[in-house]
Design an enzyme around this catalytic site. Structure first.
Site, PDB file in Angstrom:
ATOM      1  N   ILE A   7       0.858  -1.184   0.000  1.00 13.67           N
ATOM      2  CA  ILE A   7       0.000   0.000   0.000  1.00 13.67           C
ATOM      3  C   ILE A   7       0.892   1.232   0.000  1.00 13.67           C
ATOM      4  O   ILE A   7       1.542   1.558   0.998  1.00 13.67           O
ATOM      5  CB  ILE A   7      -0.941   0.014   1.227  1.00 13.67           C
ATOM      6  N   GLY A   8       0.948   1.912  -1.136  1.00  9.83           N
ATOM      7  CA  GLY A   8       1.761   3.108  -1.267  1.00  9.83           C
ATOM      8  C   GLY A   8       0.914   4.362  -1.314  1.00  9.83           C
ATOM      9  O   GLY A   8      -0.322   4.301  -1.325  1.00  9.83           O
ATOM     10  N   SER A 108       7.798   0.847   6.235  1.00 12.36           N
ATOM     11  CA  SER A 108       7.837  -0.593   5.957  1.00 12.36           C
ATOM     12  C   SER A 108       8.210  -0.866   4.506  1.00 12.36           C
ATOM     13  O   SER A 108       8.788  -1.912   4.195  1.00 12.36           O
ATOM     14  CB  SER A 108       6.487  -1.229   6.292  1.00 12.36           C
ATOM     15  N   ASP A 109       7.915   0.066   3.599  1.00 16.21           N
ATOM     16  CA  ASP A 109       8.266  -0.132   2.190  1.00 16.21           C
ATOM     17  C   ASP A 109       9.779  -0.203   2.006  1.00 16.21           C
ATOM     18  O   ASP A 109      10.290  -1.031   1.241  1.00 16.21           O
ATOM     19  CB  ASP A 109       7.667   0.977   1.324  1.00 16.21           C
ATOM     20  N   ASP A 129      14.209   2.916  -4.750  1.00 15.09           N
ATOM     21  CA  ASP A 129      12.799   2.688  -5.101  1.00 15.09           C
ATOM     22  C   ASP A 129      12.233   3.994  -5.648  1.00 15.09           C
ATOM     23  O   ASP A 129      12.063   4.980  -4.920  1.00 15.09           O
ATOM     24  CB  ASP A 129      12.015   2.240  -3.869  1.00 15.09           C
ATOM     25  N   THR A 132       6.396   7.423  -5.290  1.00 12.08           N
ATOM     26  CA  THR A 132       5.938   8.789  -5.044  1.00 12.08           C
ATOM     27  C   THR A 132       7.099   9.623  -4.520  1.00 12.08           C
ATOM     28  O   THR A 132       7.341  10.756  -4.955  1.00 12.08           O
ATOM     29  CB  THR A 132       4.778   8.792  -4.038  1.00 12.08           C
TER      30      THR A 132
END
Length: 258
Positions: A7-8, A108-109, A129, A132
């Site tokens: 979930i971003g 957490s990402d 990464d 956003t």
């Protein structure tokens, strides 16, 4: 089957693993106002459209950087799959030793990407990464997360340029053939894309100066492919890195789940 869900801030990406094989992937926009029923029905629809049996889903692991939707999303999993999902967070085994100030503030990402890169490609590595926000994180040879960099994503830069200047339009993020542009749109594309390639290379070089030149550079993220193919400083682009990280973390915790 295992659902791995990221979930971003902009998108929610869902991967489906059958044993160790990724057999499906889906994407939906992140919206605060969606109900648990909406999320549950969308997940069911995606699986059915891919000819995957909903009843075969045995567990779910979630990484989320959007706390406001965690309750409704978790409720959808409980209601429609009869599973209480595992959220990546405190108390979850990741195999990564975090050595930064205020470890509880680490997204957490970033942790999931670190696990994916380290256990797939080895360390030391620099994980980038392109989401956003664009994150650059360093993991040592022994699997220690020692810190990194957070920068505005390329989409944010393009969006701010068009929204803050009245006569500048929204643009597609593509690299023009020439940096000297002959119209406004191409000039904006050149500034954003060439500029972002330059920023990415500069940050990689500075991190290598500080840590050491032996860092393997692994990248992921929706817009990562655009940048990765334009620089020799990125060694690997792996579109599925976050899914791999979630699967790795799940495997380290599945005995406790059952």
């Amino acid at each position: 089957m295992l659902l791995v869900i990221d979930i971003g801030n902009t998108n929610i990406t869902i991967g489906v693993y059958k044993e160790d094989h990724l057999v499906g992937r889906f994407r939906m926009t992140t919206r605060m106002e969606r109900t648990s029923d909406e999320y549950g029905l969308m997940l069911h629809s995606y699986l059915q459209a891919s000819h995957l049996n909903v009843e075969d889903v045995k567990d779910v692991i979630i990484s989320s950087v959007v706390p406001k939707i965690n309750y409704s999303f978790s409720s959808s999993i409980i209601k429609y799959f009869h599973i209480r999902p595992l959220f990546v967070g405190p108390g979850v085994k990741t195999g990564i030793n975090i050595q930064i100030d205020h470890t509880s503030t680490l997204g957490s990402d970033r942790l999931v990407d670190a696990a994916g890169a380290y256990y797939t490609y080895g360390g030391p590595c620099l994980v980038i990464d392109f989401g956003t926000a664009t994150t650059y994180d360093v993991i040592t040879e022994k699997g220690v997360f020692i810190g990194g960099v957070i920068a505005p994503g390329i989409g944010i830069e393009a969006g701010v340029l068009s929204s803050m200047a009245a006569q500048l339009p929204e643009i597609e993020l593509v690299k023009p053939q020439h940096i000297i542009a002959k119209n406004t749109v191409t000039a904006m594309q050149a500034g954003v894309v060439y500029g972002y390639i330059g920023k990415t290379e500069y940050i990689i070089k500075k991190i290598k100066e500080e840590y050491g030149q032996n860092l393997k550079v692994v990248s992921t993220g929706g817009l990562g492919k655009l940048i990765a193919k334009e620089t020799e400083l990125i060694d690997i682009y792996d579109q599925e890195l976050t899914f791999k990280g979630l699967k790795i973390i799940y495997d380290k915790n599945k005995k406790d789940r059952h």
